[in-house]
Design a protein around this motif. Sequence first.
Motif, PDB file in Angstrom:
ATOM      1  N   ILE A  51       0.858  -1.184   0.000  1.00 48.31           N
ATOM      2  CA  ILE A  51       0.000   0.000   0.000  1.00 48.31           C
ATOM      3  C   ILE A  51       0.896   1.236   0.000  1.00 48.31           C
ATOM      4  O   ILE A  51       1.853   1.311   0.761  1.00 48.31           O
ATOM      5  CB  ILE A  51      -0.924   0.029   1.240  1.00 48.31           C
ATOM      6  N   SER A  52       0.539   2.179  -0.878  1.00 47.79           N
ATOM      7  CA  SER A  52       1.233   3.475  -0.889  1.00 47.79           C
ATOM      8  C   SER A  52       0.288   4.517  -0.318  1.00 47.79           C
ATOM      9  O   SER A  52      -0.893   4.542  -0.656  1.00 47.79           O
ATOM     10  CB  SER A  52       1.605   3.869  -2.317  1.00 47.79           C
ATOM     11  N   TYR A  53       0.837   5.378   0.533  1.00 47.91           N
ATOM     12  CA  TYR A  53       0.051   6.451   1.126  1.00 47.91           C
ATOM     13  C   TYR A  53       0.689   7.787   0.769  1.00 47.91           C
ATOM     14  O   TYR A  53       1.829   8.063   1.153  1.00 47.91           O
ATOM     15  CB  TYR A  53      -0.048   6.288   2.643  1.00 47.91           C
ATOM     16  N   ASP A  54      -0.042   8.591  -0.003  1.00 47.82           N
ATOM     17  CA  ASP A  54       0.402   9.929  -0.393  1.00 47.82           C
ATOM     18  C   ASP A  54      -0.220  10.915   0.587  1.00 47.82           C
ATOM     19  O   ASP A  54      -1.428  11.178   0.539  1.00 47.82           O
ATOM     20  CB  ASP A  54      -0.039  10.228  -1.823  1.00 47.82           C
ATOM     21  N   LYS A  55       0.599  11.439   1.480  1.00 49.42           N
ATOM     22  CA  LYS A  55       0.114  12.319   2.543  1.00 49.42           C
ATOM     23  C   LYS A  55      -0.519  13.598   1.999  1.00 49.42           C
ATOM     24  O   LYS A  55      -1.585  14.013   2.451  1.00 49.42           O
ATOM     25  CB  LYS A  55       1.282  12.650   3.490  1.00 49.42           C
ATOM     26  N   ASP A  56       0.110  14.252   1.007  1.00 48.23           N
ATOM     27  CA  ASP A  56      -0.421  15.506   0.468  1.00 48.23           C
ATOM     28  C   ASP A  56      -1.785  15.325  -0.196  1.00 48.23           C
ATOM     29  O   ASP A  56      -2.679  16.150  -0.038  1.00 48.23           O
ATOM     30  CB  ASP A  56       0.557  16.132  -0.535  1.00 48.23           C
ATOM     31  N   LYS A  57      -1.938  14.250  -0.943  1.00 46.79           N
ATOM     32  CA  LYS A  57      -3.212  13.993  -1.632  1.00 46.79           C
ATOM     33  C   LYS A  57      -4.201  13.245  -0.739  1.00 46.79           C
ATOM     34  O   LYS A  57      -5.359  13.106  -1.097  1.00 46.79           O
ATOM     35  CB  LYS A  57      -2.971  13.187  -2.904  1.00 46.79           C
ATOM     36  N   ASP A  58      -3.719  12.742   0.394  1.00 44.62           N
ATOM     37  CA  ASP A  58      -4.511  11.909   1.299  1.00 44.62           C
ATOM     38  C   ASP A  58      -5.116  10.742   0.514  1.00 44.62           C
ATOM     39  O   ASP A  58      -6.308  10.462   0.585  1.00 44.62           O
ATOM     40  CB  ASP A  58      -5.595  12.722   2.011  1.00 44.62           C
ATOM     41  N   LEU A  59      -4.245  10.071  -0.255  1.00 43.02           N
ATOM     42  CA  LEU A  59      -4.646   9.019  -1.188  1.00 43.02           C
ATOM     43  C   LEU A  59      -3.901   7.735  -0.879  1.00 43.02           C
ATOM     44  O   LEU A  59      -2.677   7.735  -0.743  1.00 43.02           O
ATOM     45  CB  LEU A  59      -4.346   9.470  -2.625  1.00 43.02           C
ATOM     46  N   ILE A  60      -4.653   6.642  -0.792  1.00 39.51           N
ATOM     47  CA  ILE A  60      -4.090   5.317  -0.580  1.00 39.51           C
ATOM     48  C   ILE A  60      -4.242   4.560  -1.885  1.00 39.51           C
ATOM     49  O   ILE A  60      -5.296   4.620  -2.528  1.00 39.51           O
ATOM     50  CB  ILE A  60      -4.817   4.569   0.561  1.00 39.51           C
ATOM     51  N   TYR A  61      -3.195   3.820  -2.278  1.00 34.98           N
ATOM     52  CA  TYR A  61      -3.252   3.025  -3.494  1.00 34.98           C
ATOM     53  C   TYR A  61      -2.662   1.652  -3.220  1.00 34.98           C
ATOM     54  O   TYR A  61      -1.635   1.524  -2.557  1.00 34.98           O
ATOM     55  CB  TYR A  61      -2.467   3.696  -4.631  1.00 34.98           C
ATOM     56  N   SER A  62      -3.327   0.626  -3.757  1.00 36.41           N
ATOM     57  CA  SER A  62      -2.812  -0.732  -3.664  1.00 36.41           C
ATOM     58  C   SER A  62      -3.008  -1.414  -5.010  1.00 36.41           C
ATOM     59  O   SER A  62      -4.121  -1.464  -5.526  1.00 36.41           O
ATOM     60  CB  SER A  62      -3.541  -1.519  -2.580  1.00 36.41           C
ATOM     61  N   ASN A  63      -1.923  -1.922  -5.589  1.00 39.54           N
ATOM     62  CA  ASN A  63      -2.048  -2.608  -6.875  1.00 39.54           C
ATOM     63  C   ASN A  63      -2.080  -4.121  -6.718  1.00 39.54           C
ATOM     64  O   ASN A  63      -2.165  -4.840  -7.693  1.00 39.54           O
ATOM     65  CB  ASN A  63      -0.914  -2.192  -7.824  1.00 39.54           C
ATOM     66  N   ASN A  64      -2.037  -4.601  -5.519  1.00 36.15           N
ATOM     67  CA  ASN A  64      -2.133  -6.035  -5.234  1.00 36.15           C
ATOM     68  C   ASN A  64      -3.563  -6.373  -4.831  1.00 36.15           C
ATOM     69  O   ASN A  64      -4.406  -5.496  -4.704  1.00 36.15           O
ATOM     70  CB  ASN A  64      -1.195  -6.399  -4.078  1.00 36.15           C
ATOM     71  N   GLU A  65      -3.792  -7.664  -4.598  1.00 33.74           N
ATOM     72  CA  GLU A  65      -5.089  -8.067  -4.064  1.00 33.74           C
ATOM     73  C   GLU A  65      -5.283  -7.332  -2.735  1.00 33.74           C
ATOM     74  O   GLU A  65      -4.406  -7.348  -1.873  1.00 33.74           O
ATOM     75  CB  GLU A  65      -5.111  -9.577  -3.856  1.00 33.74           C
ATOM     76  N   THR A  66      -6.427  -6.669  -2.622  1.00 34.41           N
ATOM     77  CA  THR A  66      -6.667  -5.790  -1.476  1.00 34.41           C
ATOM     78  C   THR A  66      -8.033  -6.086  -0.882  1.00 34.41           C
ATOM     79  O   THR A  66      -8.997  -6.291  -1.610  1.00 34.41           O
ATOM     80  CB  THR A  66      -6.588  -4.314  -1.922  1.00 34.41           C
ATOM     81  N   PHE A  67      -8.089  -6.074   0.440  1.00 37.42           N
ATOM     82  CA  PHE A  67      -9.331  -6.347   1.162  1.00 37.42           C
ATOM     83  C   PHE A  67      -9.688  -5.151   2.037  1.00 37.42           C
ATOM     84  O   PHE A  67      -8.854  -4.670   2.791  1.00 37.42           O
ATOM     85  CB  PHE A  67      -9.178  -7.592   2.045  1.00 37.42           C
ATOM     86  N   PHE A  68     -10.940  -4.713   1.923  1.00 38.75           N
ATOM     87  CA  PHE A  68     -11.465  -3.644   2.767  1.00 38.75           C
ATOM     88  C   PHE A  68     -12.532  -4.240   3.673  1.00 38.75           C
ATOM     89  O   PHE A  68     -13.319  -5.082   3.239  1.00 38.75           O
ATOM     90  CB  PHE A  68     -12.152  -2.557   1.921  1.00 38.75           C
ATOM     91  N   ASP A  69     -12.574  -3.799   4.906  1.00 37.52           N
ATOM     92  CA  ASP A  69     -13.660  -4.126   5.820  1.00 37.52           C
ATOM     93  C   ASP A  69     -14.210  -2.785   6.291  1.00 37.52           C
ATOM     94  O   ASP A  69     -13.508  -2.020   6.948  1.00 37.52           O
ATOM     95  CB  ASP A  69     -13.163  -4.949   7.003  1.00 37.52           C
ATOM     96  N   ILE A  70     -15.462  -2.511   5.925  1.00 43.88           N
ATOM     97  CA  ILE A  70     -16.072  -1.222   6.239  1.00 43.88           C
ATOM     98  C   ILE A  70     -17.148  -1.428   7.290  1.00 43.88           C
ATOM     99  O   ILE A  70     -18.152  -2.104   7.040  1.00 43.88           O
ATOM    100  CB  ILE A  70     -16.658  -0.566   4.973  1.00 43.88           C
ATOM    101  N   GLU A  71     -16.925  -0.886   8.455  1.00 41.20           N
ATOM    102  CA  GLU A  71     -17.865  -0.915   9.574  1.00 41.20           C
ATOM    103  C   GLU A  71     -18.342  -2.323   9.921  1.00 41.20           C
ATOM    104  O   GLU A  71     -19.431  -2.513  10.438  1.00 41.20           O
ATOM    105  CB  GLU A  71     -19.081  -0.034   9.273  1.00 41.20           C
ATOM    106  N   ASN A  72     -17.555  -3.332   9.626  1.00 39.01           N
ATOM    107  CA  ASN A  72     -17.943  -4.733   9.826  1.00 39.01           C
ATOM    108  C   ASN A  72     -19.246  -5.080   9.117  1.00 39.01           C
ATOM    109  O   ASN A  72     -19.911  -6.053   9.486  1.00 39.01           O
ATOM    110  CB  ASN A  72     -18.045  -5.072  11.324  1.00 39.01           C
ATOM    111  N   LYS A  73     -19.626  -4.311   8.104  1.00 37.79           N
ATOM    112  CA  LYS A  73     -20.848  -4.564   7.333  1.00 37.79           C
ATOM    113  C   LYS A  73     -20.543  -4.950   5.894  1.00 37.79           C
ATOM    114  O   LYS A  73     -21.264  -5.730   5.292  1.00 37.79           O
ATOM    115  CB  LYS A  73     -21.736  -3.316   7.303  1.00 37.79           C
ATOM    116  N   TYR A  74     -19.487  -4.364   5.337  1.00 38.96           N
ATOM    117  CA  TYR A  74     -19.173  -4.555   3.921  1.00 38.96           C
ATOM    118  C   TYR A  74     -17.727  -5.000   3.775  1.00 38.96           C
ATOM    119  O   TYR A  74     -16.822  -4.398   4.345  1.00 38.96           O
ATOM    120  CB  TYR A  74     -19.400  -3.256   3.140  1.00 38.96           C
TER     121      TYR A  74
END
Length: 172
Positions: A51-74
């Motif tokens: 994961i790359s985190y660009d502080k100025d743009k407040d942007l996260i990027y991942s070019n690999n298989e990536t998993f998000f867990d949002i509020e334990n709902k999604y």
Amino acid sequence: AYNSKTIIPNENITITSKKAKYIKDKKIIIFEDDVFFDDKKSSLTIQSQKISYDKDKDLIYSNNETFFDIENKYKIKSNDVFFNRKINEIYSDKATVLKDDKKNIYNFREKFKYDLNDRIVKSNYSIIEDIDGNKYNFDNLVVNLKNNEIIGTGLDVEYKDSYFGNKDNDPI
């Protein structure tokens, strides 16, 4: 750094990884190997191998298989995915799967964009599979996850054969 734990208190972020590289002049941090990104502000976690985190743009990027867990709902699984924290959107041009806590599965075959503020997902060609195994194919799709409303074009429905109480039925 190795076996890093990065805490950014003013952003409410904690990131752990086996490797971290800080590019100071660009204000970019690259995290590698077993990356766990915890964003308390957006109530989500991200797991990936890089994961790359660009502080100025407040942007996260991942070019690999990536998993998000949002509020334990999604739960979201994707590749080449961006998370823009400034506008609170997750998006990718790659195939993406979203599973909700009601056991519905949203297969976004082409582009998808998830607005975390409004809880609205937009995608081109998509397939939704409900808890009963029925499939809903859309050319264009907008899903409001707050109130479970779906709007789309080119709808084609594939009901599970036994959906209407007869396993020999072939509903169309």
